[in-house]
Design a protein around this motif. Structure first.
Motif, PDB file in Angstrom:
ATOM      1  N   MET A 234      -9.316  -1.885  -6.288  1.00 37.67           N
ATOM      2  CA  MET A 234      -9.274  -0.966  -7.433  1.00 37.67           C
ATOM      3  C   MET A 234      -8.020  -0.093  -7.418  1.00 37.67           C
ATOM      4  N   ASN A 235      -7.105  -0.392  -6.504  1.00 39.78           N
ATOM      5  CA  ASN A 235      -5.843   0.356  -6.413  1.00 39.78           C
ATOM      6  C   ASN A 235      -4.689  -0.449  -6.980  1.00 39.78           C
ATOM      7  N   PHE A 236      -3.719   0.243  -7.535  1.00 38.39           N
ATOM      8  CA  PHE A 236      -2.434  -0.370  -7.859  1.00 38.39           C
ATOM      9  C   PHE A 236      -1.473  -0.002  -6.738  1.00 38.39           C
ATOM     10  N   SER A 237      -0.568  -0.908  -6.377  1.00 36.92           N
ATOM     11  CA  SER A 237       0.357  -0.624  -5.291  1.00 36.92           C
ATOM     12  C   SER A 237       1.690  -1.304  -5.552  1.00 36.92           C
ATOM     13  N   ILE A 238       2.709  -0.905  -4.804  1.00 43.13           N
ATOM     14  CA  ILE A 238       4.047  -1.468  -5.016  1.00 43.13           C
ATOM     15  C   ILE A 238       4.061  -2.963  -4.719  1.00 43.13           C
ATOM     16  N   GLU A 239       3.174  -3.427  -3.858  1.00 45.44           N
ATOM     17  CA  GLU A 239       3.161  -4.860  -3.568  1.00 45.44           C
ATOM     18  C   GLU A 239       2.437  -5.659  -4.653  1.00 45.44           C
ATOM     19  N   GLN A 240       1.860  -4.949  -5.651  1.00 41.14           N
ATOM     20  CA  GLN A 240       1.253  -5.670  -6.778  1.00 41.14           C
ATOM     21  C   GLN A 240       2.131  -5.645  -8.013  1.00 41.14           C
ATOM     22  N   GLY A 241       2.947  -4.600  -8.138  1.00 41.56           N
ATOM     23  CA  GLY A 241       3.730  -4.532  -9.361  1.00 41.56           C
ATOM     24  C   GLY A 241       4.658  -3.339  -9.419  1.00 41.56           C
ATOM     25  N   PHE A 242       5.335  -3.281 -10.545  1.00 45.89           N
ATOM     26  CA  PHE A 242       6.369  -2.274 -10.790  1.00 45.89           C
ATOM     27  C   PHE A 242       5.740  -0.871 -10.841  1.00 45.89           C
ATOM     28  N   TYR A 243       6.387   0.082 -10.180  1.00 40.42           N
ATOM     29  CA  TYR A 243       5.809   1.415  -9.973  1.00 40.42           C
ATOM     30  C   TYR A 243       6.886   2.443 -10.290  1.00 40.42           C
ATOM     31  N   PRO A 244       7.272   2.573 -11.564  1.00 39.93           N
ATOM     32  CA  PRO A 244       8.466   3.375 -11.897  1.00 39.93           C
ATOM     33  C   PRO A 244       8.204   4.880 -11.918  1.00 39.93           C
ATOM     34  N   LEU A 245       7.563   5.367 -10.886  1.00 38.98           N
ATOM     35  CA  LEU A 245       7.127   6.762 -10.816  1.00 38.98           C
ATOM     36  C   LEU A 245       8.322   7.652 -10.477  1.00 38.98           C
ATOM     37  N   GLY A 246       8.837   8.332 -11.498  1.00 36.01           N
ATOM     38  CA  GLY A 246      10.039   9.131 -11.320  1.00 36.01           C
ATOM     39  C   GLY A 246       9.912  10.156 -10.226  1.00 36.01           C
ATOM     40  N   SER A 247      11.007  10.299  -9.468  1.00 33.78           N
ATOM     41  CA  SER A 247      11.092  11.277  -8.389  1.00 33.78           C
ATOM     42  C   SER A 247      10.328  10.847  -7.136  1.00 33.78           C
ATOM     43  N   CYS A 248       9.650   9.699  -7.206  1.00 36.81           N
ATOM     44  CA  CYS A 248       8.840   9.273  -6.065  1.00 36.81           C
ATOM     45  C   CYS A 248       9.442   8.075  -5.332  1.00 36.81           C
ATOM     46  N   THR A 249      10.477   7.476  -5.908  1.00 36.14           N
ATOM     47  CA  THR A 249      11.202   6.373  -5.268  1.00 36.14           C
ATOM     48  C   THR A 249      10.259   5.341  -4.655  1.00 36.14           C
ATOM     49  N   MET A 250       9.493   4.706  -5.544  1.00 32.70           N
ATOM     50  CA  MET A 250       8.545   3.698  -5.073  1.00 32.70           C
ATOM     51  C   MET A 250       9.253   2.361  -4.923  1.00 32.70           C
TER      52      MET A 250
ATOM     53  N   THR B 225       9.605   4.181   3.936  1.00 31.59           N
ATOM     54  CA  THR B 225       8.352   4.105   4.684  1.00 31.59           C
ATOM     55  C   THR B 225       7.217   4.194   3.668  1.00 31.59           C
ATOM     56  N   PRO B 226       6.156   3.428   3.857  1.00 33.07           N
ATOM     57  CA  PRO B 226       5.122   3.346   2.816  1.00 33.07           C
ATOM     58  C   PRO B 226       4.415   4.682   2.601  1.00 33.07           C
ATOM     59  N   HIS B 227       3.989   4.909   1.359  1.00 32.47           N
ATOM     60  CA  HIS B 227       3.415   6.215   1.056  1.00 32.47           C
ATOM     61  C   HIS B 227       1.933   6.321   1.364  1.00 32.47           C
ATOM     62  N   GLY B 228       1.281   5.216   1.626  1.00 33.36           N
ATOM     63  CA  GLY B 228      -0.097   5.271   2.122  1.00 33.36           C
ATOM     64  C   GLY B 228      -1.111   5.943   1.213  1.00 33.36           C
ATOM     65  N   GLY B 229      -0.878   5.964  -0.084  1.00 33.52           N
ATOM     66  CA  GLY B 229      -1.821   6.604  -0.990  1.00 33.52           C
ATOM     67  C   GLY B 229      -1.746   8.122  -0.947  1.00 33.52           C
TER      68      GLY B 229
ATOM     69  N   SER C  66      -1.967  -4.019   1.367  1.00 34.10           N
ATOM     70  CA  SER C  66      -0.975  -3.521   0.409  1.00 34.10           C
ATOM     71  C   SER C  66      -1.528  -2.404  -0.461  1.00 34.10           C
ATOM     72  N   GLU C  67      -2.753  -2.618  -0.940  1.00 35.83           N
ATOM     73  CA  GLU C  67      -3.304  -1.728  -1.969  1.00 35.83           C
ATOM     74  C   GLU C  67      -3.481  -0.297  -1.456  1.00 35.83           C
ATOM     75  N   PHE C  68      -3.753  -0.151  -0.164  1.00 33.31           N
ATOM     76  CA  PHE C  68      -3.851   1.199   0.402  1.00 33.31           C
ATOM     77  C   PHE C  68      -2.491   1.662   0.931  1.00 33.31           C
ATOM     78  N   LEU C  69      -1.805   0.746   1.636  1.00 37.11           N
ATOM     79  CA  LEU C  69      -0.564   1.112   2.333  1.00 37.11           C
ATOM     80  C   LEU C  69       0.560   1.483   1.377  1.00 37.11           C
ATOM     81  N   THR C  70       0.687   0.731   0.285  1.00 34.36           N
ATOM     82  CA  THR C  70       1.884   0.898  -0.545  1.00 34.36           C
ATOM     83  C   THR C  70       1.583   1.515  -1.914  1.00 34.36           C
ATOM     84  N   ALA C  71       0.518   2.291  -1.976  1.00 35.18           N
ATOM     85  CA  ALA C  71       0.229   3.054  -3.197  1.00 35.18           C
ATOM     86  C   ALA C  71       0.777   4.463  -3.019  1.00 35.18           C
ATOM     87  N   TYR C  72       1.124   5.093  -4.143  1.00 32.07           N
ATOM     88  CA  TYR C  72       1.531   6.494  -4.067  1.00 32.07           C
ATOM     89  C   TYR C  72       0.278   7.361  -4.182  1.00 32.07           C
ATOM     90  N   THR C  73       0.477   8.653  -4.168  1.00 37.50           N
ATOM     91  CA  THR C  73      -0.589   9.612  -4.417  1.00 37.50           C
ATOM     92  C   THR C  73      -1.337   9.213  -5.699  1.00 37.50           C
TER      93      THR C  73
END
Lengths: 482, 448
Positions: A58-74, A269-273, B92-99
């Motif tokens: 149920m999460n979106f992540s950089i390894e699934q797709g584009f994450y153009p979150l400004g100022s967050c350098t994803m 380094t990954p942001h880990g949610g 991936s889904e936990f590791l590479t997600a932002y806030t």
């Protein structure tokens, strides 16, 4: 929807087998003993895995797709680093080990400090801050301490532009300093005359993100930093946007005295949610003596952890920083080398300018004054007049399979959409995102309900944040057991 | 072109063309020529994956500490970490997600934080918890600041039996000149001197901060401390060890107003001090004063259950200079490690870990006291950790034990040249404990 883990619980289940106690028992005195159950779930490993894997989907992540979150350098986070940081010899090390038994870790920390100094043009580094905001706090306290030491302890004002990240004013308050807001000019840059009129005998420091939070380089940077120096203050650079500058410009060469780096942004380094990050701080020789405890020195007998207070501003964490994050940042810099790092920023700039050029016919870009740096801020103000808010556009992007840009920041732009592609996106994925943005712009005119009803292709529909506050529920209620 | 950059020369040229510039350098016009870096950064040339792997294995080989059998604690503990945890953390889904700013595509992170908040609240005996802090020490400092906001008083009392590193962090966080920090001494029993605290609290204080079990492992009387500070209209902040709470009473049930602590013992690698994770829990009356992110349950437009970041008007991105804290990024992935650890061990397993730590540290303690010349420093019940006095220098002993393959307890020069603080977690076997005690005994015999 996934049940909570507590709803899978049944007495007697357990998810990990423990060794049988092999020493005699010692009674726990009755007066200290925990009287009631804790209320932890009881499930098998399989049930736990299924629950957390379902949640992960149920999460979106950089390894699934584009994450153009400004100022967050994803940007993409190399997988090798996850392996490296978990090597037993690096992960299974007690923080109060004798220096002679942790030479490998100390060497990485020492070398990383050197690399970051070269990248920023500074002379000294602390790797202790856990995140950008803690780095800001360390940086401001360094400046404050320097002012105190030279008999200028009365200086209690931090100047910063009105477009500053929220952490900048919050950090100033924590450091006991008063925030003086400096106006932005019509292009979104620091209004130099306003700055000049506000800098003075109470100026302790100036905090600036450069490129600023609009993604624009502060072209008058030399004049700005000189104004502050002439007034007796020091310049702090919020390094959140350092991804624009690698190998192109160094903070230390622009008149800054101290900056923090978000290793979890620029150094991949990954942001880990939501963390862990690392807010390493680099500074001039002048400020070295005040750095927080836990710095690494190279001596003839090997690397030493200098873990004492002295003239230091103190200690930010119990131990020596988010060391596991430092390993990853070191590996990143080593993988890229000088040319690779510069390429990061070059391509980040090209990608951002390309997106700006392609989106501009469809979305207003206020403050547009020539090339942007690694990001830019568009505005949904025109669409808001038609009843579709920027929040709606962000939610609709989720339906198209993209993460949304940062929205409603910086606050000086109405209905802001802050877009940062980073260098790790391909032209194809950037184009796909732009196509989605254009399609949404058309929907706003033709079928606005598609946008205001969004998202519909996500694990849940739009969530009610007002209800979350009104009917506050922060923990799973305890079942009426027994 | 590096392995992380998909847009090579062909794509770059195409894009520059759309931008309407001839070459990349044209994008740098906003940057004054005078600040451009001349030449390139002086950094080592790029390393391949294979080379980097070798380099890191070399670093790891230099860390002999990782091979030592660990009897040292003092804020970081050598517990067993179930393998399933890393399997989830590296997804991936936990590791590479932002806030989780976009809640609709962050339900995994948000629900796991909600479950984390629930487990922390239950473990500490409180009503609510936040989404985590940087580490245990900064959580204590933030709790002290929270008490200051809640009571509008500017003075706090800090137990002298608090981890000295935590005391440092409190001073750093409260070092802006506005606040007063008074240290309450500990008695010969190693427990906080409550009479001294009572006197120091005269005139009103925001909080009394104590550790439970305290730095030396002695079990403080939380209830008495709560009654005392509440008489003075202050709050009780308790820095608790989470594993200890598996056997000793939850501070929230003994009158503590804010319970904080270090989450590292719950499934997080020691990793030379970080990344760790601080927890923070409190009662319903104070939860709006908490710093940091908080997740709440709500509904979506169709009435389905979902989770969002809530009570955000406390936070820096909205309140700016008036926020409850400057914290933004926290240690979310480590909090996830905590919630998976607490799930896998569960009620039975977590309590078992706590009991084994109790029994093994007591076994180690009793065996050491059978050794020639070793005595107790404090004669009160302990949990998790204890201090003994060796008839020889503790520093020298620790060095000698290192050669025998042990990370001995931490020398405690503030309590005497021979003072050493030790712990034994569930990971230590009887054989390891016996071996250590024997090696120590031999060393003492040789040295005395």
């Amino acid at each position: 929807m996934e049940k909570t883990i507590f709803q899978y619980s049944s007495p007697g289940r357990i998810g990990v087998a423990l060794p049988v106690l092999d020493v005699p028992e010692t009674a726990i005195p009755e007066q200290f003993r925990r009287k009631e159950f804790i209320g932890l779930p009881e499930v098998t490993e399989g049930q736990a895995m299924r629950h957390f894997v379902r949640l992960s989907t149920m999460n979106f992540s950089i390894e699934q797709g584009f994450y153009p979150l400004g100022s967050c350098t994803m940007k993409y986070n190399p997988r090798l680093h996850e392996f490296l940081a978990r090597i037993d010899g690096l992960a299974a090390v007690h923080p109060l080990s004798d220096d002679s038994t942790v030479q490998g870790t100390l060497e990485i920390m020492y070398k990383l400090g050197e690399l970051l100094c070269e990248i920023t043009g500074f002379k000294a580094t602390t790797l202790q801050p856990a995140a950008g905001a803690q780095g800001e706090f360390a940086g401001l306290m360094l400046i404050k301490k320097w002012q105190d030491e030279r008999g200028q302890g009365h200086r209690n004002e931090v100047l910063m532009p009105d477009s500053a990240h929220g952490t900048n004013p919050a950090t100033s308050t924590l450091a006991g300093l008063k925030v003086i807001s400096v106006k932005s000019d019509k292009h979104g840059r620091v209004d130099v005359e306003d700055l000049r009129s506000k800098a003075g005998e109470n100026t302790c420091a100036f905090m600036l993100t450069n490129p600023n939070t609009l993604g624009i380089f502060e072209s008058s940077i030399e004049e700005i930093t000189k104004i502050i120096h002439d007034a007796g203050g020091l310049n702090y650079m919020d390094g959140a946007n350092m991804n624009a500058l690698l190998g192109i410009v160094r903070p230390g060469d622009m008149g800054f005295d101290v900056c923090h780096l978000n290793l979890h942004k620029t150094f991949s380094t990954p942001h880990g949610g939501g963390g862990p990050g690392s807010g390493a701080v680099c500074c001039t020789e002048l400020l070295r003596q005040f750095l927080p405890a836990s710095t690494v020195e190279k001596t003839e007998e090997g690397y030493k952890l200098r873990d004492r207070m002295g003239k230091s501003i103190g200690r930010l964490l119990a131990f020596h920083g988010n060391v596991g994050v430092l390993y990853r940042a070191y590996a990143y810099i080593r993988t890229l080398g000088p040319k690779g790092l510069r390429e990061v920023s070059e391509v980040a700039l090209i990608n951002a300018n390309y997106m700006k050029a392609r989106l501009k016919p469809y979305y207003e870009v206020p403050n547009d004054d020539g090339p942007c740096m690694h990001e830019f801020v568009a505005s949904g103000a025109e669409m808001a007049k038609k009843g579709v808010k920027t929040l709606d556009i962000a939610k609709r992007l989720l339906d198209y399979g993209f993460h949304a840009p940062t929205i409603y920041f910086p606050q000086i732009v109405k209905e802001a959409l802050m877009i940062e592609p980073t260098e790790t996106e391909s032209l194809e994925s950037i184009d796909a995102f732009i196509d989605a943005m254009i399609a949404i712009a058309e929907e706003v005119d033709e079928k606005p309900h598609l946008v205001t009803d969004a998202p519909v292709n996500t694990p849940v529909l739009r969530l009610d944040e007002v209800k979350a506050v009104k009917d506050l529920c922060l923990v799973e209620p305890v079942e009426h057991e027994e | 072109m590096s392995i992380f950059v998909p847009n090579g020369k062909a794509q770059q040229e195409q894009m520059l063309d759309v931008i309407g510039v001839g070459k990349f350098e044209d994008l740098l016009t906003p940057i004054p020529e005078s600040v451009h870096l001349k030449g390139e950064l002086d950094l080592p040339s790029p390393a391949s994956e294979l080379e980097l792997l070798k380099e890191f294995k070399g670093f790891a080989a230099q860390n002999s500490s990782s091979n030592l059998v660990c009897f040292r604690g003092a804020g970081a503990y050598d517990h067993y970490i179930p393998s399933a945890i890393d399997n989830i953390l590296t997804r991936s889904e936990f590791l590479t997600a932002y806030t989780p700013y976009q809640a609709e595509v962050s339900q995994g992170t948000l629900q796991s934080i909600f479950e984390y908040q629930t487990m922390i609240a239950r473990l500490t005996g409180c009503d609510a918890a936040n989404a985590c802090m940087y580490d245990g020490s900064s959580a204590v400092a933030e709790a002290a600041l929270m008490a200051i906001r809640a009571t509008r008083k500017k003075r706090i009392l800090v137990s002298g039996a608090l981890n000295p590193r935590t005391i440092d962090v409190i001073h750093t966080y409260m070092g802006n000149g506005d606040f007063e920090i008074n240290e309450v001494p500990f008695g010969t029993d190693g427990l906080i001197d409550l009479e001294a605290a009572d006197q120091l609290a005269e005139g009103g204080v925001a909080a009394l901060v104590l550790q439970y079990p305290n730095y030396f492992g002695s079990i403080e009387n939380v209830q008495a401390a709560a009654d005392l500070i509440h008489r003075h209209k202050g709050l009780l902040v308790v820095a608790a060890d989470p594993v200890a709470l598996g056997v000793i009473e939850a501070p929230g049930r003994l009158g503590a107003d804010v319970v904080v602590g270090e989450g590292q013992p719950m499934g997080v690698a020691m990793s030379y001090g970080g990344p760790y994770v601080g927890f923070m829990a409190t009662n319903a009356r104070l939860l709006r004063k908490m710093p940091g992110r908080i997740v709440g349950r709500t509904e979506d437009r169709a009435g389905n259950t979902g989770y969002v970041l809530t009570l955000q008007t406390r936070e820096q991105h909205i309140k700016r200079a008036k926020a409850t804290s400057n914290i933004c990024s926290n240690q979310a992935l480590m909090a996830l490690a905590n919630v998976i650890y607490l799930t896998l061990t569960g009620e039975t397993g977590f309590t078992e870990v706590a009991k084994q730590c109790w029994h093994k540290s007591h076994y180690l303690h009793d065996r050491l006291l059978e050794t020639n010349g070793v005595t107790d420093v404090f004669d009160v019940p302990f949990c998790r950790e204890f201090v003994v006095n060796l008839p020889v220098s503790a520093e020298d002993t620790a060095s000698a034990m290192k050669e025998k393959g042990y990370l001995a307890g931490l020398p405690m020069p503030c309590l005497g040249d021979g003072a050493m603080m030790l712990t034994a977690t569930e990971k230590r076997t009887r054989e390891e404990i016996d071996g250590f005690v024997e090696a120590l005994d031999q060393y003492i015999r040789g040295a005395v």
